[in-house]
Write a protein that holds these residues in place. Structure first.
Motif, PDB file in Angstrom:
ATOM      1  N   SER A   1       9.252  17.416 -13.727  1.00  0.00           N
ATOM      2  CA  SER A   1       9.516  16.937 -15.099  1.00  0.00           C
ATOM      3  C   SER A   1       9.244  15.579 -15.253  1.00  0.00           C
ATOM      4  N   SER A   2       8.885  15.222 -16.967  1.00  0.00           N
ATOM      5  CA  SER A   2       8.871  13.817 -17.038  1.00  0.00           C
ATOM      6  C   SER A   2       9.938  12.788 -16.921  1.00  0.00           C
ATOM      7  N   LYS A   3      11.259  13.446 -17.019  1.00  0.00           N
ATOM      8  CA  LYS A   3      12.325  12.738 -16.722  1.00  0.00           C
ATOM      9  C   LYS A   3      12.623  12.326 -15.226  1.00  0.00           C
ATOM     10  N   LEU A   4      11.974  13.324 -14.188  1.00  0.00           N
ATOM     11  CA  LEU A   4      12.036  12.952 -12.847  1.00  0.00           C
ATOM     12  C   LEU A   4      10.948  12.137 -12.625  1.00  0.00           C
ATOM     13  N   VAL A   5       9.962  12.043 -13.027  1.00  0.00           N
ATOM     14  CA  VAL A   5       8.925  11.246 -12.962  1.00  0.00           C
ATOM     15  C   VAL A   5       9.140   9.635 -13.484  1.00  0.00           C
TER      16      VAL A   5
ATOM     17  N   LYS B   1      13.153   4.268  -9.091  1.00  0.00           N
ATOM     18  CA  LYS B   1      13.431   4.048  -7.733  1.00  0.00           C
ATOM     19  C   LYS B   1      12.415   3.292  -6.945  1.00  0.00           C
ATOM     20  N   ILE B   2      11.110   3.844  -7.013  1.00  0.00           N
ATOM     21  CA  ILE B   2      10.179   3.097  -6.474  1.00  0.00           C
ATOM     22  C   ILE B   2       9.918   1.446  -6.729  1.00  0.00           C
ATOM     23  N   SER B   3      10.153   1.376  -8.065  1.00  0.00           N
ATOM     24  CA  SER B   3      10.005  -0.282  -8.516  1.00  0.00           C
ATOM     25  C   SER B   3      11.312  -0.850  -7.970  1.00  0.00           C
ATOM     26  N   MET B   4      12.369  -0.239  -8.040  1.00  0.00           N
ATOM     27  CA  MET B   4      13.484  -1.167  -7.368  1.00  0.00           C
ATOM     28  C   MET B   4      13.457  -1.386  -5.967  1.00  0.00           C
TER      29      MET B   4
ATOM     30  N   THR C   1       0.801  -1.215  -0.098  1.00  0.00           N
ATOM     31  CA  THR C   1      -0.047  -0.109   0.240  1.00  0.00           C
ATOM     32  C   THR C   1       1.019   1.331   0.007  1.00  0.00           C
ATOM     33  N   ALA C   2       2.037   1.177   0.729  1.00  0.00           N
ATOM     34  CA  ALA C   2       2.692   2.342   0.882  1.00  0.00           C
ATOM     35  C   ALA C   2       3.513   2.664  -0.481  1.00  0.00           C
ATOM     36  N   PHE C   3       3.975   1.650  -1.243  1.00  0.00           N
ATOM     37  CA  PHE C   3       4.595   1.697  -2.472  1.00  0.00           C
ATOM     38  C   PHE C   3       3.519   2.196  -3.522  1.00  0.00           C
ATOM     39  N   GLN C   4       1.982   1.897  -3.567  1.00  0.00           N
ATOM     40  CA  GLN C   4       1.060   2.564  -4.331  1.00  0.00           C
ATOM     41  C   GLN C   4       0.936   3.839  -3.922  1.00  0.00           C
ATOM     42  N   PHE C   5       0.945   4.412  -2.660  1.00  0.00           N
ATOM     43  CA  PHE C   5       0.814   5.819  -2.431  1.00  0.00           C
ATOM     44  C   PHE C   5       1.984   6.541  -3.012  1.00  0.00           C
ATOM     45  N   GLU C   6       3.193   5.752  -2.991  1.00  0.00           N
ATOM     46  CA  GLU C   6       4.381   6.660  -3.538  1.00  0.00           C
ATOM     47  C   GLU C   6       4.065   6.735  -5.133  1.00  0.00           C
ATOM     48  N   TYR C   7       3.465   5.880  -5.844  1.00  0.00           N
ATOM     49  CA  TYR C   7       3.321   5.846  -7.350  1.00  0.00           C
ATOM     50  C   TYR C   7       2.268   6.920  -7.356  1.00  0.00           C
ATOM     51  N   SER C   8       1.271   7.032  -6.679  1.00  0.00           N
ATOM     52  CA  SER C   8       0.051   7.895  -6.691  1.00  0.00           C
ATOM     53  C   SER C   8       0.652   9.360  -6.497  1.00  0.00           C
ATOM     54  N   TYR C   9       1.546   9.497  -5.544  1.00  0.00           N
ATOM     55  CA  TYR C   9       1.907  10.793  -5.197  1.00  0.00           C
ATOM     56  C   TYR C   9       2.541  11.676  -6.475  1.00  0.00           C
TER      57      TYR C   9
END
Length: 70
Positions: free
Chosen positions: A47-51, A57-60, A28-36
């Protein structure tokens, strides 16, 4: 982050139920990170590059957690 996950994993009990709950919380925390990241991207705050970098990083971190936590 990886160190945090390793420490959290070493502190957990061997109870299967508590492990399941912890896994759900981390996912759930990972999903919140993706959503944020998605939300601030849609607001053109980053920027899209930063996204892309943040998603990597979240995936790793999620992959490392799953390998060490499961």
């Amino acid at each position: 982050m990886r160190h945090y996950y390793a420490v959290r994993q070493s502190r957990t009990t061997n109870s299967e139920e508590s492990g399941d709950v912890e896994n759900e919380l981390f996912l759930t925390a990972f999903q919140f990170e993706y959503s944020y990241v998605q939300n601030i991207s849609q607001q053109k705050q980053i920027s899209s590059k930063l996204v892309d970098e943040l998603h990597k990083k979240i995936s790793m971190d999620q992959m490392v957690y799953m390998q060490n936590g499961s």
